[in-house]
Design a protein around this motif. Sequence first.
Motif, PDB file in Angstrom:
ATOM      1  N   TRP A  56      13.892   5.375  12.463  1.00  0.00           N
ATOM      2  CA  TRP A  56      13.380   5.069  11.119  1.00  0.00           C
ATOM      3  C   TRP A  56      14.059   5.918  10.057  1.00  0.00           C
ATOM      4  CZ3 TRP A  56       7.901   5.509  13.486  1.00  0.00           C
ATOM      5  CH2 TRP A  56       7.526   4.277  14.058  1.00  0.00           C
ATOM      6  N   LEU A 125       7.627  -1.483  17.689  1.00  0.00           N
ATOM      7  CA  LEU A 125       8.905  -1.249  17.014  1.00  0.00           C
ATOM      8  C   LEU A 125       9.972  -2.194  17.547  1.00  0.00           C
ATOM      9  CD1 LEU A 125      11.155   0.342  15.470  1.00  0.00           C
ATOM     10  CD2 LEU A 125      11.185   1.917  17.417  1.00  0.00           C
ATOM     11  N   GLU A 165       4.830  -3.195   8.252  1.00  0.00           N
ATOM     12  CA  GLU A 165       6.256  -3.373   8.520  1.00  0.00           C
ATOM     13  C   GLU A 165       6.541  -4.783   9.032  1.00  0.00           C
ATOM     14  OE1 GLU A 165      10.364  -1.921   9.147  1.00  0.00           O
ATOM     15  OE2 GLU A 165       8.778  -1.996   7.645  1.00  0.00           O
ATOM     16  N   TRP A 205       6.101   2.968   4.877  1.00  0.00           N
ATOM     17  CA  TRP A 205       6.053   1.505   4.905  1.00  0.00           C
ATOM     18  C   TRP A 205       5.986   0.945   3.483  1.00  0.00           C
ATOM     19  CZ3 TRP A 205       8.000   1.471   9.154  1.00  0.00           C
ATOM     20  CH2 TRP A 205       7.405   1.579  10.406  1.00  0.00           C
ATOM     21  N   ARG A 208       9.468   0.764   1.979  1.00  0.00           N
ATOM     22  CA  ARG A 208      10.268  -0.333   2.534  1.00  0.00           C
ATOM     23  C   ARG A 208       9.867  -1.684   1.935  1.00  0.00           C
ATOM     24  NH1 ARG A 208      11.772   0.376   8.878  1.00  0.00           N
ATOM     25  NH2 ARG A 208      12.917   2.334   8.654  1.00  0.00           N
ATOM     26  N   ASP A 245      16.131   5.201   4.183  1.00  0.00           N
ATOM     27  CA  ASP A 245      15.284   4.435   3.262  1.00  0.00           C
ATOM     28  C   ASP A 245      15.336   4.986   1.842  1.00  0.00           C
ATOM     29  OD1 ASP A 245      14.513   2.753   5.301  1.00  0.00           O
ATOM     30  OD2 ASP A 245      12.593   3.747   5.659  1.00  0.00           O
TER      31      ASP A 245
END
Length: 257
Positions: A56, A125, A165, A205, A208, A245
């Motif tokens: 991640w 995931l 997600e 999250w 994102r 991210d």
Amino acid sequence: MRVSTHYFQARILWLQGFAEQALRVVEHNIEEGNAVGQALSFCSVLGQGACPIAYWAGDLDAAERYGAMLVEHTERHPIRLWQVWARCFNGLVTARRGDINAGLQALRGGLEQAGEARFLPRFLLLLGELAVCFGKAGEIALGLETVEETLARCEARDERWYVAELLRIKGELAILEDAPDAAAAAEGHFLRALDDARLQGALSWELRATVGLARLWRDQHRAGEARETLRSAYRRFTEGIGTADLREAKSLLEELE
């Protein structure tokens, strides 16, 4: 018990937006897990904490290293399901590095070997990223089917930590599908992802989902809304500026200025 507490602590820290603290806990947890010497617990240290968090964070070298450690560990201490998980995860890293076909093949093959166990929380995931890989390979219907099936399982089991997600991924796949109502569908998925992430305090999250929504609004000539929404999420991070991210969010913000 203390070892398991620490890998969940690392996961929670990452979800809350504290990537650097999470990665430090991961490193300590690996040292601690090695010292304790419990074979099954060390699988969880790597598979529940180190591998996902490195992935991640966008540190693919670390993700690859931890995945290799888990494969080696499950070869020395035959623990079949974790070995299947590790090989799937390594396929995921391969796909993230750009070899979608090889990564997708490893992911699909491993998840088939896992059977019904693929719906255990540790596989979420992998299932979410399988859907992403399907999208990149042009198999968008399979990606959406994977997300829908996984979301249904999450709802049935009240396993909500990954739902935001999955909704974000669904939004990205809706855009790729390019149906007449794709933009409206994607916006709905992104907004649901944001609501779910905020409800849980999962800032990572939230970021994102916000990036996905901001890109959509940018393409709809709504740059002002996109900029303000993204800036609001980005400014709440106090660390982890070098993670993938946050670099992506910063780049998009600069474009929207």
